[in-house]
Design an enzyme around this catalytic site. Structure first.
Site, PDB file in Angstrom:
ATOM      1  CB  CYS A 146      -1.104   0.172   1.258  1.00 14.37           C
ATOM      2  SG  CYS A 146      -2.518   1.236   1.343  1.00 14.37           S
ATOM      3  CG  HIS A 192      -3.362  -3.373   3.277  1.00 21.09           C
ATOM      4  ND1 HIS A 192      -2.351  -3.268   4.575  1.00 21.09           N
ATOM      5  CD2 HIS A 192      -4.059  -2.515   2.680  1.00 21.09           C
ATOM      6  CE1 HIS A 192      -2.617  -1.797   3.899  1.00 21.09           C
ATOM      7  NE2 HIS A 192      -3.355  -0.884   3.779  1.00 21.09           N
ATOM      8  CD  GLU A 213      -1.915  -6.229   5.327  1.00 19.72           C
ATOM      9  OE1 GLU A 213      -1.837  -4.727   5.629  1.00 19.72           O
ATOM     10  OE2 GLU A 213      -0.898  -6.368   4.011  1.00 19.72           O
TER      11      GLU A 213
END
Length: 237
Positions: free
Chosen positions: A112, A215, A217
């Site tokens: 990001c 993102h 994650e």
């Protein structure tokens, strides 16, 4: 198997909320995703003058996101959009760490805002505020939870990202008002949103240098975990 040590950059906040003194922060899922991919997270405070010392102790660098912007002066902009907010010491540290990691050909993953910083380090520029600069722009600051997709991206065939995720389209979350505009020499655009906004970049001069605007994650697409695993594999040498 040895777990490579992965440096993750921290966010910083002024006094208030969690502490009456200034404090560092990182979302737990950044660390969890690194562990699941086979790495050992090490959190990096903002000490620009010691960036090289940190790099001596890690095998790879993740530049994380945050609710702030890269100073437009760093990519030669003559103006600054009214929405731009900066965290200058964080950016100074992340810039020093990223430059040092790339000079060592250490694997780097920008996430990001970390992709935006990476693009600037690699010689690129940024869109300062997507709603004002992209006609018909999507809601890149999605209204639904970050644990859900906000839109899709097209992954460009023949790129490192395509080889990693094994797909030409991914569902991604979206939490940004800036994005890469121009890219530097030897940098490829490897993912694009339906409105044309750049969502992924990679350097062809480094063995693993990848930036994604979403993102991974959160692991909302099967390609997300593959990105983390490929990064960790590169950190093993």
């Amino acid at each position: 198997m040895k777990r490579p040590v992965i440096g993750l950059t921290l966010d910083s906040e002024p006094a208030g909320g969690y502490s009456s003194s200034p404090w560092y922060a990182i979302r737990e899922n950044y660390c969890g995703a690194v562990v699941r991919a086979g790495g050992l997270p090490l959190l990096l405070p903002h000490e620009p003058e010691h960036a090289a010392d940190y790099l001596d102790r890690v095998d790879g660098l993740v530049v994380t996101g945050g609710a702030f912007d890269v100073d437009p002066a760093l990519f030669g902009a003559a103006t600054r959009h009214e929405t731009v907010t900066t965290k200058d010491r964080r950016t100074e540290f992340e810039k020093s760490a990223t430059e040092g990691a790339l000079a060592r050909d250490m694997p780097v993953l920008g996430i990001c805002g970390g992709q935006q910083l990476l693009n600037v380090v690699l010689g690129g520029t940024l869109i300062q505020h997507i709603p004002d600069e992209v006609e018909g722009a999507l809601a890149h600051e999605q209204p639904n939870p970050r644990t859900e997709p906000g839109h899709t991206v097209s992954v460009q065939p023949g790129t490192l990202l395509h080889r990693i995720v094994g797909a030409t389209e991914m569902a991604v979350n979206s939490a940004h008002h800036q994005a890469a505009l121009d890219v530097g020499q030897d940098v490829l655009v490897d993912a694009v949103a339906p409105d044309g906004v750049i969502e992924g970049i990679e350097s062809t001069r480094h063995r693993f240098c990848l930036g994604v605007q979403w993102h991974p994650e959160y692991e909302i697409d099967q390609g997300d975990a593959r990105i983390l695993k490929a990064f960790i594999a590169a950190c093993l040498g």
